[in-house]
Design an enzyme around this catalytic site. Structure first.
Site, PDB file in Angstrom:
ATOM      1  N   ASP A   1       8.614   6.716  20.196  1.00 47.28           N
ATOM      2  CA  ASP A   1       9.771   6.258  20.944  1.00 47.28           C
ATOM      3  C   ASP A   1      10.810   7.367  21.193  1.00 47.28           C
ATOM      4  O   ASP A   1      11.323   7.522  22.304  1.00 47.28           O
ATOM      5  CB  ASP A   1      10.385   5.138  20.088  1.00 47.28           C
ATOM      6  CG  ASP A   1      11.336   4.298  20.851  1.00 47.28           C
ATOM      7  OD1 ASP A   1      10.975   3.873  21.949  1.00 47.28           O
ATOM      8  OD2 ASP A   1      12.450   4.084  20.349  1.00 47.28           O
ATOM      9  N   GLY A   2      11.107   8.141  20.157  1.00 53.67           N
ATOM     10  CA  GLY A   2      12.079   9.240  20.283  1.00 53.67           C
ATOM     11  C   GLY A   2      11.593  10.278  21.277  1.00 53.67           C
ATOM     12  O   GLY A   2      12.353  10.757  22.130  1.00 53.67           O
TER      13      GLY A   2
ATOM     14  N   LYS B   1      -7.936 -17.092  -9.158  1.00 56.87           N
ATOM     15  CA  LYS B   1      -8.009 -15.682  -8.768  1.00 56.87           C
ATOM     16  C   LYS B   1      -7.722 -14.807  -9.980  1.00 56.87           C
ATOM     17  O   LYS B   1      -6.778 -15.069 -10.720  1.00 56.87           O
ATOM     18  CB  LYS B   1      -7.000 -15.376  -7.659  1.00 56.87           C
ATOM     19  CG  LYS B   1      -7.443 -15.922  -6.324  1.00 56.87           C
ATOM     20  CD  LYS B   1      -6.662 -15.297  -5.203  1.00 56.87           C
ATOM     21  CE  LYS B   1      -7.193 -15.789  -3.868  1.00 56.87           C
ATOM     22  NZ  LYS B   1      -7.121 -14.805  -2.830  1.00 56.87           N
TER      23      LYS B   1
ATOM     24  N   SER C   1      -7.070 -11.545  -9.785  1.00 52.56           N
ATOM     25  CA  SER C   1      -6.128 -10.462  -9.464  1.00 52.56           C
ATOM     26  C   SER C   1      -5.408 -10.843  -8.181  1.00 52.56           C
ATOM     27  O   SER C   1      -5.805 -11.783  -7.487  1.00 52.56           O
ATOM     28  CB  SER C   1      -6.878  -9.141  -9.249  1.00 52.56           C
ATOM     29  OG  SER C   1      -7.664  -9.211  -8.076  1.00 52.56           O
TER      30      SER C   1
ATOM     31  N   ARG D   1      -0.773   9.206   6.797  1.00 49.36           N
ATOM     32  CA  ARG D   1      -0.653   9.936   8.067  1.00 49.36           C
ATOM     33  C   ARG D   1      -1.828  10.866   8.320  1.00 49.36           C
ATOM     34  O   ARG D   1      -2.084  11.239   9.457  1.00 49.36           O
ATOM     35  CB  ARG D   1       0.616  10.802   8.043  1.00 49.36           C
ATOM     36  CG  ARG D   1       1.857  10.047   8.288  1.00 49.36           C
ATOM     37  CD  ARG D   1       2.970  11.009   8.641  1.00 49.36           C
ATOM     38  NE  ARG D   1       4.198  10.286   8.826  1.00 49.36           N
ATOM     39  CZ  ARG D   1       4.505   9.625   9.929  1.00 49.36           C
ATOM     40  NH1 ARG D   1       3.691   9.634  10.959  1.00 49.36           N
ATOM     41  NH2 ARG D   1       5.636   8.976  10.005  1.00 49.36           N
TER      42      ARG D   1
ATOM     43  N   ARG E   1      -6.888  18.175  23.232  1.00 51.33           N
ATOM     44  CA  ARG E   1      -8.142  18.740  23.775  1.00 51.33           C
ATOM     45  C   ARG E   1      -8.441  18.163  25.161  1.00 51.33           C
ATOM     46  O   ARG E   1      -8.810  18.888  26.097  1.00 51.33           O
ATOM     47  CB  ARG E   1      -9.279  18.418  22.798  1.00 51.33           C
ATOM     48  CG  ARG E   1     -10.668  18.776  23.264  1.00 51.33           C
ATOM     49  CD  ARG E   1     -11.633  18.459  22.131  1.00 51.33           C
ATOM     50  NE  ARG E   1     -13.031  18.565  22.473  1.00 51.33           N
ATOM     51  CZ  ARG E   1     -13.756  17.579  23.005  1.00 51.33           C
ATOM     52  NH1 ARG E   1     -13.186  16.422  23.303  1.00 51.33           N
ATOM     53  NH2 ARG E   1     -15.033  17.753  23.264  1.00 51.33           N
TER      54      ARG E   1
ATOM     55  N   ASP F   1       2.433   3.802  13.722  1.00 53.85           N
ATOM     56  CA  ASP F   1       3.091   2.495  13.564  1.00 53.85           C
ATOM     57  C   ASP F   1       2.675   1.437  14.585  1.00 53.85           C
ATOM     58  O   ASP F   1       2.965   0.257  14.414  1.00 53.85           O
ATOM     59  CB  ASP F   1       4.617   2.663  13.636  1.00 53.85           C
ATOM     60  CG  ASP F   1       5.150   3.412  12.434  1.00 53.85           C
ATOM     61  OD1 ASP F   1       4.485   3.361  11.381  1.00 53.85           O
ATOM     62  OD2 ASP F   1       6.206   4.049  12.546  1.00 53.85           O
TER      63      ASP F   1
ATOM     64  N   THR G   1       1.613   7.456  17.475  1.00 55.81           N
ATOM     65  CA  THR G   1       2.341   7.102  16.257  1.00 55.81           C
ATOM     66  C   THR G   1       1.482   6.133  15.452  1.00 55.81           C
ATOM     67  O   THR G   1       0.852   5.247  16.035  1.00 55.81           O
ATOM     68  CB  THR G   1       3.713   6.452  16.551  1.00 55.81           C
ATOM     69  OG1 THR G   1       4.145   5.761  15.375  1.00 55.81           O
ATOM     70  CG2 THR G   1       3.678   5.449  17.676  1.00 55.81           C
TER      71      THR G   1
ATOM     72  N   ASP H   1       3.945   0.671  17.447  1.00 55.02           N
ATOM     73  CA  ASP H   1       5.136  -0.113  17.806  1.00 55.02           C
ATOM     74  C   ASP H   1       5.682   0.246  19.183  1.00 55.02           C
ATOM     75  O   ASP H   1       6.874   0.068  19.435  1.00 55.02           O
ATOM     76  CB  ASP H   1       6.227   0.082  16.733  1.00 55.02           C
ATOM     77  CG  ASP H   1       6.634   1.527  16.582  1.00 55.02           C
ATOM     78  OD1 ASP H   1       5.953   2.405  17.141  1.00 55.02           O
ATOM     79  OD2 ASP H   1       7.635   1.788  15.890  1.00 55.02           O
TER      80      ASP H   1
ATOM     81  N   ARG I   1      11.075  17.616  14.390  1.00 54.58           N
ATOM     82  CA  ARG I   1      12.182  16.796  14.881  1.00 54.58           C
ATOM     83  C   ARG I   1      13.253  17.795  15.317  1.00 54.58           C
ATOM     84  O   ARG I   1      13.598  18.706  14.576  1.00 54.58           O
ATOM     85  CB  ARG I   1      12.670  15.852  13.782  1.00 54.58           C
ATOM     86  CG  ARG I   1      11.536  14.875  13.390  1.00 54.58           C
ATOM     87  CD  ARG I   1      12.017  13.540  12.916  1.00 54.58           C
ATOM     88  NE  ARG I   1      11.066  12.483  13.242  1.00 54.58           N
ATOM     89  CZ  ARG I   1      10.011  12.132  12.473  1.00 54.58           C
ATOM     90  NH1 ARG I   1       9.780  12.750  11.359  1.00 54.58           N
ATOM     91  NH2 ARG I   1       9.214  11.149  12.845  1.00 54.58           N
TER      92      ARG I   1
ATOM     93  N   GLY J   1       6.642  12.005  14.557  1.00 52.53           N
ATOM     94  CA  GLY J   1       5.685  11.899  13.448  1.00 52.53           C
ATOM     95  C   GLY J   1       4.274  12.233  13.898  1.00 52.53           C
ATOM     96  O   GLY J   1       3.842  11.814  14.966  1.00 52.53           O
TER      97      GLY J   1
ATOM     98  N   ARG K   1       8.493   1.117   8.945  1.00 49.53           N
ATOM     99  CA  ARG K   1       9.925   0.877   8.692  1.00 49.53           C
ATOM    100  C   ARG K   1      10.422  -0.310   9.512  1.00 49.53           C
ATOM    101  O   ARG K   1      11.138  -1.153   9.022  1.00 49.53           O
ATOM    102  CB  ARG K   1      10.723   2.140   9.033  1.00 49.53           C
ATOM    103  CG  ARG K   1      11.683   2.514   7.929  1.00 49.53           C
ATOM    104  CD  ARG K   1      12.269   3.882   8.141  1.00 49.53           C
ATOM    105  NE  ARG K   1      11.338   4.947   7.775  1.00 49.53           N
ATOM    106  CZ  ARG K   1      11.248   6.119   8.385  1.00 49.53           C
ATOM    107  NH1 ARG K   1      12.008   6.392   9.418  1.00 49.53           N
ATOM    108  NH2 ARG K   1      10.400   7.022   7.979  1.00 49.53           N
TER     109      ARG K   1
HETATM  110  P1  ADP Z   1       9.022   9.747  17.478  1.00 52.65           P
HETATM  111  O1  ADP Z   1       8.733  10.389  18.774  1.00 52.65           O
HETATM  112  O2  ADP Z   1       7.814   9.689  16.582  1.00 52.65           O
HETATM  113  O3  ADP Z   1       9.730   8.414  17.625  1.00 52.65           O
HETATM  114  P2  ADP Z   1      11.599  10.958  16.731  1.00 52.65           P
HETATM  115  O4  ADP Z   1      12.368   9.703  16.828  1.00 52.65           O
HETATM  116  O5  ADP Z   1      11.872  11.867  15.584  1.00 52.65           O
HETATM  117  O6  ADP Z   1      10.006  10.704  16.651  1.00 52.65           O
HETATM  118  O7  ADP Z   1      11.793  11.769  18.079  1.00 52.65           O
HETATM  119  C1  ADP Z   1      11.134  12.994  18.304  1.00 52.65           C
HETATM  120  C2  ADP Z   1      12.056  13.946  19.001  1.00 52.65           C
HETATM  121  O8  ADP Z   1      12.407  13.421  20.297  1.00 52.65           O
HETATM  122  C3  ADP Z   1      13.405  14.173  18.324  1.00 52.65           C
HETATM  123  O9  ADP Z   1      13.331  15.110  17.269  1.00 52.65           O
HETATM  124  C4  ADP Z   1      14.241  14.694  19.474  1.00 52.65           C
HETATM  125  O10 ADP Z   1      13.993  16.059  19.711  1.00 52.65           O
HETATM  126  C5  ADP Z   1      13.705  13.875  20.656  1.00 52.65           C
HETATM  127  N1  ADP Z   1      14.619  12.731  20.886  1.00 52.65           N
HETATM  128  C6  ADP Z   1      14.710  11.596  20.168  1.00 52.65           C
HETATM  129  N2  ADP Z   1      15.702  10.808  20.630  1.00 52.65           N
HETATM  130  C7  ADP Z   1      16.279  11.479  21.653  1.00 52.65           C
HETATM  131  C8  ADP Z   1      17.383  11.220  22.546  1.00 52.65           C
HETATM  132  N3  ADP Z   1      18.114  10.113  22.446  1.00 52.65           N
HETATM  133  N4  ADP Z   1      17.661  12.140  23.493  1.00 52.65           N
HETATM  134  C9  ADP Z   1      16.937  13.280  23.603  1.00 52.65           C
HETATM  135  N5  ADP Z   1      15.901  13.583  22.790  1.00 52.65           N
HETATM  136  C10 ADP Z   1      15.571  12.703  21.828  1.00 52.65           C
END
Ligand code: ADP
Length: 326
Positions: A106-107, A217, A219, A259, A24, A131, A129, A133, A75, A14, A175
């Site tokens: 995280d992803g 109140k 509102s 965002r 930069r 979030d 991100t 988190d 993604r 995201g 989420r």
């Molecule tokens: P974020 O980084 O914001 O959490 P995503 O969860 O969509 O967003 O993850 C971003 C990208 O990281 C994914 O589209 C994918 O290419 C890669 N990714 C996520 N999970 C895995 C995984 N288990 N193994 C390898 N690559 C991953």
């Protein structure tokens, strides 16, 4: 680890305001330290597609104030597979890239961990991100700007809510983590905040609203995280309306506007600090680490620890305070 010559930077997952200041910082710090720097377009997808461009100081001119990411983001399902990552690494080698800074959530960190465990590549992750988190940093890039955007929107909603004596349910992003909801709720004086980390029953919510009525109140504003267990703002509003009709009821979903926008001063400075620190860490021979801010100090965390620790801990003290102050 052999000495690095060329660093690449990408944004993934995201988008978040503050990513551009961070890009930069990576580019300019890298060039300052004598490295070549490349930008990978569209996150891991660009690594697989060999969509990689060389960057110079001018490539990142005039982007500090821009939301989103000039490198774009995506993604990428193929990066989850061994074959996809092999292709990606071959393209890095083709471009003589021996170190990587990945800005994302995280992803993105999971992908970075996989790639660097399979291939000889120095990697640093930067938490980007809205979030907030991610384990290893008090703040993630984009969270402050997104929270400010939500506060501005709620202030405007409050004007109309007060004029018409209305109850508004405002749905905000989050989420799994209610960080935006909680901070925005405190700053905008919401009467109630519904978070994914905590079950708020409709009865409890109605009791809070009745308290407000008893305090005269005119509102009420209820912030609902998109991941709230009651099923989103429309659902909560419908259930409340069945038994509580003191105010006229409206629902606003803030959605993707949360965002966008120019990064706040906090996110600009955080982006600069994290990008600078990421390249300095690579120069020091660090790898498989994430950069974070802890008590106003930049720290590094092992990427595996950051991934294991991924869990937003509800700030109970802030929640208690919000209910007393509202
Ligand atoms: P974020 O980084 O914001 O959490 P995503 O969860 O969509 O967003 O993850 C971003 C990208 O990281 C994914 O589209 C994918 O290419 C890669 N990714 C996520 N999970 C895995 C995984 N288990 N193994 C390898 N690559 C991953």
């Amino acid at each position: 680890m052999s000495e690095i010559k060329k660093i690449a930077v990408l944004t993934s997952g995201g988008d978040a305001p503050g990513m551009n200041p961070c890009i930069r910082a990576v580019v300019r710090t890298g060039l300052h330290l004598g490295y070549e720097v490349a930008g990978i377009m569209h996150g891991y997808q660009g690594m697989i597609d060999n969509n990689i461009v060389d960057m110079n100081s001018h490539s990142v001119s005039n982007i500090l104030q821009l939301g989103g990411t000039i490198l774009k983001t995506a993604r990428c399902a193929d990066f989850r597979n061994v074959e996809g990552r092999k292709l990606a690494f071959e393209n890095l080698k083709k471009n003589n890239i021996d170190a990587l800074v990945a800005i994302g959530g995280d992803g993105t960190f999971t992908g970075l961990e996989r790639l660097s465990s399979e291939y000889d590549l120095q990697v640093i992750g930067v938490p980007g991100t809205i979030d907030n988190d991610l384990y290893g940093s008090d703040y993630t890039l984009g969270f402050d700007t997104a929270t400010n955007t939500v506060i501005e929107a709620i202030d405007k909603i409050r004007d109309t809510a007060e004029s018409h004596a209305r109850l508004f349910f405002v749905e905000v992003m989050g989420r799994d983590a209610g960080c935006i909801a909680l901070r925005a709720g405190i700053a905008a004086g919401a009467e109630a905040i519904m978070l994914p980390e905590r079950d708020t029953s409709i009865e409890e919510l109605i009791a809070t609203l009745n308290d407000g009525v008893a305090k005269n109140k005119n509102s009420a504003i209820v912030i609902v995280s998109e991941g709230d267990k009651s099923g989103g703002a429309f659902n909560v509003a419908k259930r409340v309306k069945e038994v509580f009709n003191f105010y006229d009821t409206k629902v606003t979903i803030l959605g993707h506007l949360q965002r966008g926008g120019s990064p706040s001063s906090f996110d600009r400075i955080l982006g600069c600090r994290m990008g600078f620190a990421a390249v300095k860490a690579l120069q020091a021979g660090e790898s498989r680490k994430t950069v974070g801010l802890r008590g106003n100090k930049i720290v590094l965390t092992d990427i595996e620890e950051a991934l294991k620790g991924h869990e937003f801990k509800l700030e109970e003290d802030l929640l208690e305070m919000s209910t007393i102050l509202a």
